[in-house]
Design a protein around this motif. Structure first.
Motif, PDB file in Angstrom:
ATOM      1  N   VAL A  59       0.921  -1.132  -0.133  1.00 18.61           N
ATOM      2  CA  VAL A  59       0.132   0.118  -0.015  1.00 18.61           C
ATOM      3  C   VAL A  59       1.012   1.316  -0.101  1.00 18.61           C
ATOM      4  O   VAL A  59       1.785   1.437   0.624  1.00 18.61           O
ATOM      5  N   SER A  60       0.625   2.071  -0.797  1.00 21.67           N
ATOM      6  CA  SER A  60       1.537   3.143  -1.246  1.00 21.67           C
ATOM      7  C   SER A  60       0.625   4.610  -1.082  1.00 21.67           C
ATOM      8  O   SER A  60      -0.396   4.492  -1.582  1.00 21.67           O
ATOM      9  N   VAL A 274      -9.076  -9.153  -9.401  1.00 17.83           N
ATOM     10  CA  VAL A 274      -8.006  -9.407  -8.661  1.00 17.83           C
ATOM     11  C   VAL A 274      -8.484  -9.666  -7.157  1.00 17.83           C
ATOM     12  O   VAL A 274      -9.510  -9.076  -6.730  1.00 17.83           O
ATOM     13  N   GLU A 275      -7.609 -10.293  -6.393  1.00 16.85           N
ATOM     14  CA  GLU A 275      -7.889 -10.639  -4.969  1.00 16.85           C
ATOM     15  C   GLU A 275      -6.504 -10.561  -4.175  1.00 16.85           C
ATOM     16  O   GLU A 275      -5.593 -10.880  -4.762  1.00 16.85           O
ATOM     17  N   LEU A 276      -6.770  -9.944  -3.056  1.00 18.30           N
ATOM     18  CA  LEU A 276      -5.619  -9.473  -2.484  1.00 18.30           C
ATOM     19  C   LEU A 276      -5.882  -9.836  -0.652  1.00 18.30           C
ATOM     20  O   LEU A 276      -6.899  -9.986  -0.375  1.00 18.30           O
ATOM     21  N   ALA A 277      -4.828 -10.191  -0.340  1.00 24.72           N
ATOM     22  CA  ALA A 277      -4.626 -10.480   1.124  1.00 24.72           C
ATOM     23  C   ALA A 277      -3.526  -9.715   1.692  1.00 24.72           C
ATOM     24  O   ALA A 277      -2.300  -9.782   1.235  1.00 24.72           O
ATOM     25  N   PHE A 278      -3.749  -9.072   3.038  1.00 24.31           N
ATOM     26  CA  PHE A 278      -2.387  -8.171   3.620  1.00 24.31           C
ATOM     27  C   PHE A 278      -2.382  -8.660   5.038  1.00 24.31           C
ATOM     28  O   PHE A 278      -3.212  -9.321   5.713  1.00 24.31           O
ATOM     29  N   LYS A 279      -1.156  -8.666   5.280  1.00 26.08           N
ATOM     30  CA  LYS A 279      -0.430  -9.123   6.441  1.00 26.08           C
ATOM     31  C   LYS A 279      -0.980  -8.247   7.773  1.00 26.08           C
ATOM     32  O   LYS A 279      -1.456  -8.811   8.756  1.00 26.08           O
ATOM     33  N   SER A 280      -1.370  -6.875   7.488  1.00 22.64           N
ATOM     34  CA  SER A 280      -2.152  -6.300   8.628  1.00 22.64           C
ATOM     35  C   SER A 280      -3.526  -6.755   8.812  1.00 22.64           C
ATOM     36  O   SER A 280      -4.049  -6.134   9.834  1.00 22.64           O
ATOM     37  N   ARG A 281      -4.205  -7.313   7.800  1.00 20.36           N
ATOM     38  CA  ARG A 281      -5.652  -7.676   7.884  1.00 20.36           C
ATOM     39  C   ARG A 281      -5.545  -9.089   7.724  1.00 20.36           C
ATOM     40  O   ARG A 281      -6.232  -9.606   6.717  1.00 20.36           O
ATOM     41  N   GLU A 336      -2.955   0.609   6.190  1.00 25.85           N
ATOM     42  CA  GLU A 336      -1.606   1.461   6.768  1.00 25.85           C
ATOM     43  C   GLU A 336      -0.738   1.580   5.431  1.00 25.85           C
ATOM     44  O   GLU A 336      -0.583   0.637   4.748  1.00 25.85           O
ATOM     45  N   MET A 337      -0.233   2.780   5.396  1.00 19.63           N
ATOM     46  CA  MET A 337       1.006   2.874   4.342  1.00 19.63           C
ATOM     47  C   MET A 337       1.949   1.803   4.708  1.00 19.63           C
ATOM     48  O   MET A 337       2.432   1.859   5.527  1.00 19.63           O
ATOM     49  N   GLY A 338       2.216   1.199   3.492  1.00 17.40           N
ATOM     50  CA  GLY A 338       3.702   0.240   3.566  1.00 17.40           C
ATOM     51  C   GLY A 338       3.097  -1.104   3.866  1.00 17.40           C
ATOM     52  O   GLY A 338       3.920  -2.139   4.009  1.00 17.40           O
TER      53      GLY A 338
END
Length: 375
Positions: A59-60, A274-281, A336-338
């Motif tokens: 995320v930027s 697209v599908e996404l998964a983030f470490k923060s979520r 979150e950014m980053g």
């Protein structure tokens, strides 16, 4: 699908060597291994092209270095670090005293120039009156000279000739006085034009001084928050790009960018899902679309300078960035950014292979609960 094919492959191997009692000599074993590698390898290659997946998503946001326009001593810092701000909110203030002095001086200079214009306009009125008086004198003396000339013609006596000379001299003196009055009028008008031009200069100087005074209050350039303050009250700041007072994070535009090897993007086009998964979520699956494949990479940039680029430094790993937008109703600002994560793109080619990426991305979102390096 790979697991399913692996199970089928294992079942075939068991049937061949256990049920059919094929002797495990080097040739059957080598053929079995080769066929298995070719089958799984082909599936993997086709899968990465049909539904490419990357673990390098981030995320930027845009970052703005806060550099003051004017130099001076910081007198207050109302903005707290990492606190949401709106565009125009005060970040910090520079001592405005010297810039207020400059404004006062510019205002006084403008008043002086305008006062001088009033005086010059009055002087022009006086000059015009002098010209009119001189013009009247010339007219009167011209008439007197004509009368004296007529008398001299009628009675050319010494007294008449003397009167004629005096009248002519008076007429010439009146003409000289008129010329002088006109010259004074022209000079006054020229001085007025110069003074009027100086009004523009004085107003520009005043506007510049007021602008500098306004810049003593540094404001947020957009909605966002400040971080990494480098100043305290009493710090002397200067208008130098490499001496930023802090870093401002612009939250008005948040982007998700993922890196893919170029060969995996053969069939990727805008608007593909697209599908996404983030470490923060962890445990949360986000959906979106491909915004664009960024057709530029830093490895291909030549910086203008006096030194030629080294051929030994030319090269690239062949990675391109893909910009992604989330579906409507899903706020990217909550990320979150980053924030790092994984993304899977589902192209229009080889849709049957997309199930592998669907399973993989869902496994990723649950694995993010675990502190596993490299996931």
């Amino acid at each position: 699908m790979i697991a399913f094919l692996t199970i089928i492959y294992t079942a075939v191997v068991v049937v061949v060597f256990r049920v059919l009692k094929v002797k495990p000599t080097p040739w059957p074993v080598a053929l079995t291994i080769t066929s298995g590698v070719l089958m799984l390898g082909t599936i993997v290659v086709l899968w990465t092209i049909a539904a490419p997946i990357s673990t390098k998503a981030v995320v930027s946001r845009y970052v703005v270095p806060i550099v003051p326009y004017v130099k001076g001593q910081v007198v207050s810092i109302p903005a707290l670090p990492n606190t949401p701000l709106h565009k125009g909110d005060v970040l910090y203030k520079v001592d405005p005293t010297p810039y207020q002095y400059a404004v006062d001086q510019a205002e006084a200079q403008l008043r002086s120039v305008k006062s001088n214009i009033v005086q010059l306009q009055a002087g022009i009125q006086v000059a015009e009156a002098s010209v009119n008086a001189a013009q009247a004198g010339v007219t009167a003396d011209k008439a007197a000279a004509q009368v004296a000339e007529a008398i001299n013609k009628a009675n050319p006596q010494a007294i008449a000739k003397l009167k004629l000379v005096e009248a002519q001299q008076q007429y010439e003196a009146s003409q000289a006085k008129l010329a002088q009055a006109r010259g004074n009028e022209s000079q006054s008008r020229a001085a007025l034009a110069t003074a009027q031009d100086s009004v523009g200069v004085a107003e520009a100087q005043l506007a510049s001084a007021r602008f500098n005074l306004e810049q003593c209050t540094v404001r947020a350039p957009a909605d966002g928050f400040i971080t990494d303050w480098q100043i305290r009250e009493g710090t002397f700041v200067t208008a130098m790009p490499f001496a930023a007072a802090g870093t401002f994070i612009d939250t008005t535009q948040t982007s998700i960018v993922a890196a893919f090897p170029a060969q995996m993007l053969v069939h990727v086009e805008p608007n593909q899902p697209v599908e996404l998964a983030f470490k923060s979520r962890p445990g949360v699956l986000y959906r979106g679309e491909v915004d664009t494949v960024i057709q530029a990479s830093g490895e291909g940039q030549f910086t203008t300078g006096g030194k030629l680029p080294s051929a030994a430094q030319v090269g690239s790993p062949g990675v391109l960035a893909v910009k992604i937008r989330l579906d409507p109703g899903v706020s990217v600002d909550e990320l979150e950014m980053g924030s790092a994560g994984s993304v899977a793109i589902y192209t229009d080619w080889g849709k049957s292979l997309a199930m592998i990426s669907k399973v993989t991305i869902r496994m990723k979102k649950w694995l993010y609960y675990l502190p596993i390096p490299g996931t």
